[in-house]
Enzyme design. Structure first.
Site, PDB file in Angstrom:
ATOM      1  N   ASP A  62      26.747  -1.083  11.848  1.00  0.00           N
ATOM      2  CA  ASP A  62      25.696  -1.812  12.563  1.00  0.00           C
ATOM      3  C   ASP A  62      24.701  -0.761  13.030  1.00  0.00           C
ATOM      4  OD1 ASP A  62      24.033  -3.141  14.330  1.00  0.00           O
ATOM      5  OD2 ASP A  62      25.656  -4.217  15.350  1.00  0.00           O
ATOM      6  N   VAL A  96       7.580 -16.401  10.378  1.00  0.00           N
ATOM      7  CA  VAL A  96       6.198 -16.568  10.849  1.00  0.00           C
ATOM      8  C   VAL A  96       6.110 -17.606  11.967  1.00  0.00           C
ATOM      9  CG1 VAL A  96       3.835 -17.135  10.138  1.00  0.00           C
ATOM     10  CG2 VAL A  96       5.383 -15.996   8.535  1.00  0.00           C
ATOM     11  N   SER A 139       7.740  -0.921   3.886  1.00  0.00           N
ATOM     12  CA  SER A 139       7.058  -2.088   3.309  1.00  0.00           C
ATOM     13  C   SER A 139       5.574  -1.775   3.155  1.00  0.00           C
ATOM     14  CB  SER A 139       7.215  -3.291   4.235  1.00  0.00           C
ATOM     15  OG  SER A 139       6.365  -4.335   3.816  1.00  0.00           O
ATOM     16  N   TYR A 193       6.615  -6.507  12.998  1.00  0.00           N
ATOM     17  CA  TYR A 193       7.250  -6.016  11.764  1.00  0.00           C
ATOM     18  C   TYR A 193       6.413  -4.884  11.165  1.00  0.00           C
ATOM     19  CZ  TYR A 193       9.223  -6.141   7.009  1.00  0.00           C
ATOM     20  OH  TYR A 193       9.800  -5.810   5.804  1.00  0.00           O
TER      21      TYR A 193
HETATM   22  P1  NAP Z   1      17.709  -9.738   4.023  1.00  0.00           P
HETATM   23  O1  NAP Z   1      18.118 -10.494   2.820  1.00  0.00           O
HETATM   24  O2  NAP Z   1      17.427 -10.463   5.292  1.00  0.00           O
HETATM   25  O3  NAP Z   1      18.771  -8.578   4.275  1.00  0.00           O
HETATM   26  C1  NAP Z   1      18.677  -7.724   5.378  1.00  0.00           C
HETATM   27  C2  NAP Z   1      19.964  -6.956   5.486  1.00  0.00           C
HETATM   28  O4  NAP Z   1      19.864  -6.076   6.616  1.00  0.00           O
HETATM   29  C3  NAP Z   1      21.170  -7.855   5.716  1.00  0.00           C
HETATM   30  O5  NAP Z   1      22.259  -7.307   5.028  1.00  0.00           O
HETATM   31  C4  NAP Z   1      21.367  -7.757   7.212  1.00  0.00           C
HETATM   32  O6  NAP Z   1      22.693  -8.009   7.624  1.00  0.00           O
HETATM   33  C5  NAP Z   1      21.008  -6.287   7.412  1.00  0.00           C
HETATM   34  N1  NAP Z   1      20.844  -5.948   8.816  1.00  0.00           N
HETATM   35  C6  NAP Z   1      20.002  -6.480   9.726  1.00  0.00           C
HETATM   36  N2  NAP Z   1      20.202  -5.900  10.917  1.00  0.00           N
HETATM   37  C7  NAP Z   1      21.202  -4.992  10.756  1.00  0.00           C
HETATM   38  C8  NAP Z   1      21.865  -4.100  11.628  1.00  0.00           C
HETATM   39  N3  NAP Z   1      21.576  -4.017  12.924  1.00  0.00           N
HETATM   40  N4  NAP Z   1      22.832  -3.301  11.115  1.00  0.00           N
HETATM   41  C9  NAP Z   1      23.150  -3.371   9.812  1.00  0.00           C
HETATM   42  N5  NAP Z   1      22.585  -4.221   8.950  1.00  0.00           N
HETATM   43  C10 NAP Z   1      21.610  -5.022   9.426  1.00  0.00           C
HETATM   44  O7  NAP Z   1      16.351  -8.925   3.738  1.00  0.00           O
HETATM   45  P2  NAP Z   1      15.852  -8.116   2.441  1.00  0.00           P
HETATM   46  O8  NAP Z   1      14.637  -8.803   1.976  1.00  0.00           O
HETATM   47  O9  NAP Z   1      16.953  -7.826   1.507  1.00  0.00           O
HETATM   48  O10 NAP Z   1      15.367  -6.766   3.158  1.00  0.00           O
HETATM   49  C11 NAP Z   1      15.935  -5.496   2.917  1.00  0.00           C
HETATM   50  C12 NAP Z   1      14.925  -4.437   3.352  1.00  0.00           C
HETATM   51  O11 NAP Z   1      13.737  -4.554   2.545  1.00  0.00           O
HETATM   52  C13 NAP Z   1      14.468  -4.599   4.800  1.00  0.00           C
HETATM   53  O12 NAP Z   1      14.313  -3.322   5.372  1.00  0.00           O
HETATM   54  C14 NAP Z   1      13.110  -5.273   4.659  1.00  0.00           C
HETATM   55  O13 NAP Z   1      12.285  -5.035   5.770  1.00  0.00           O
HETATM   56  C15 NAP Z   1      12.602  -4.615   3.386  1.00  0.00           C
HETATM   57  N6  NAP Z   1      11.536  -5.350   2.697  1.00  0.00           N
HETATM   58  C16 NAP Z   1      11.767  -6.593   2.171  1.00  0.00           C
HETATM   59  C17 NAP Z   1      10.751  -7.244   1.487  1.00  0.00           C
HETATM   60  C18 NAP Z   1      10.947  -8.597   0.857  1.00  0.00           C
HETATM   61  O14 NAP Z   1       9.980  -9.148   0.281  1.00  0.00           O
HETATM   62  N7  NAP Z   1      12.158  -9.173   0.883  1.00  0.00           N
HETATM   63  C19 NAP Z   1       9.484  -6.642   1.348  1.00  0.00           C
HETATM   64  C20 NAP Z   1       9.282  -5.381   1.902  1.00  0.00           C
HETATM   65  C21 NAP Z   1      10.314  -4.736   2.551  1.00  0.00           C
HETATM   66  P3  NAP Z   1      23.176  -9.465   8.184  1.00  0.00           P
HETATM   67  O15 NAP Z   1      23.516 -10.290   6.960  1.00  0.00           O
HETATM   68  O16 NAP Z   1      24.346  -9.110   9.021  1.00  0.00           O
HETATM   69  O17 NAP Z   1      22.020 -10.038   8.957  1.00  0.00           O
END
Ligand code: NAP
Length: 276
Positions: A62, A96, A139, A193
């Site tokens: 975590d 949002v 991002s 964000y």
């Molecule tokens: P996601 O599906 O919501 O996954 C986020 C992951 O981070 C989940 O495994 C979540 O775990 C974990 N997490 C959140 N808080 C945490 C904590 N305190 N300790 C450990 N793990 C934690 O989002 P995603 O789209 O895959 O995003 C992954 C990364 O890419 C993020 O950094 C996001 O900002 C970045 N990003 C995403 C996009 C996009 O379009 N999706 C675009 C640009 C950047 P839980 O399941 O326990 O919540």
């Protein structure tokens, strides 16, 4: 102690992180750790990859919890004597239409995306072995948020001499300014964000500089990246990339060959260095 190379991906029970683990299991010549805050969700994700014939390992992490980060640090030190690949992927974003007050969104978002990621780096970067690769998932929103900052803030965030302490001070100030509702007057954009990801990109630039100064001969490469707009729980079903496509740039940076000396300290998207 094991001499097997080891890779760790934070927040990898789902979304882009899970896709990064899947790709690393296929391409990284060593142990790959799927980590997440909830062991139940983590084990379910491991089981899913096992069904695909892959062999990820699991460790709880975590990034909001310093004890949890330090437990992983001690485990890696003892079992592997260090770390070869670190992908800081874990992150959060309010929807949002979330009605939580902006100051709450700012505090919660910065806590995980910036301060949590920084704590992981503080504890795990000293463990990086020569030729190690560090990828901080930021991002494109960090770039647009940067352009939404006052000229004075933009200058600070683009500076080649800003220190980690100065960055932490600015990120803390953003949260405090939102509580007083003076953040716009103080030159901040209206996106928690976005500011948290400015923090991740600038932190990466600072850390790369420190690696140059302190560990020049170790050939460690550290970069920030954008995965693109990816269909996950965070971005929703309308996004353009699959999680596997979103994993491509982070995995490319995690597997830069040992002969590579670049990119380093850059912001990368679609495997291309972008101006900051
Ligand atoms: P996601 O599906 O919501 O996954 C986020 C992951 O981070 C989940 O495994 C979540 O775990 C974990 N997490 C959140 N808080 C945490 C904590 N305190 N300790 C450990 N793990 C934690 O989002 P995603 O789209 O895959 O995003 C992954 C990364 O890419 C993020 O950094 C996001 O900002 C970045 N990003 C995403 C996009 C996009 O379009 N999706 C675009 C640009 C950047 P839980 O399941 O326990 O919540």
């Amino acid at each position: 102690m094991s001499s097997v190379p080891v890779a760790v991906v934070t927040g990898s029970n789902k979304g882009i992180g899970l896709a990064i683990v899947r790709a690393l299991c296929k391409q990284f010549p060593g142990d790959v750790y799927l980590t997440c805050r909830d062991p139940g969700r983590g084990q379910a994700a491991v089981a899913q990859l096992q069904q695909e014939g892959l062999r990820p390992l699991f460790h709880q992490l975590d990034i909001d919890d310093l004890q949890s980060i330090r437990a992983l640090r001690d485990f890696l030190k003892e079992k592997y004597g260090g770390l070869n690949v670190l992908v800081n992927n874990a992150g959060i974003a309010f929807k949002v239409h979330d009605t939580a007050p902006f100051a709450v969104q700012a505090e919660v978002t910065l806590k995980t995306n910036f301060f949590g990621t920084r704590n992981v780096c503080t504890e795990l970067l000293p463990l990086m072995k020569p030729y190690g690769r560090v990828v901080n998932v930021s991002s494109m929103v960090s770039s647009s948020a940067l352009r939404g900052c006052s000229q004075e803030l933009q200058q600070k965030f683009r500076s080649d001499t800003i220190t980690e302490e100065e960055l932490v001070h600015l990120m803390t100030k953003f949260v405090e300014d939102t509580k007083k509702n003076i953040h716009e007057k103080e030159g901040w954009p209206n996106t928690a964000y976005g500011v948290s990801k400015i923090g991740v990109t600038v932190l990466s630039r600072i850390q790369a500089r420190l690696l140059n100064e302190q560990r020049r001969g170790d050939h460690i490469l550290l970069n920030a990246c954008c995965p693109g707009w990816v269909r996950t729980d965070m971005a929703g079903p309308k996004a353009t990339k699959s999680p596997e496509e979103g994993a491509e740039t982070p995995v490319y940076l995690a597997l830069l060959p040992s002969g590579a000396d670049a990119p380093h300290g850059q912001f990368v998207s679609d495997k291309t260095v972008r101006p900051w």
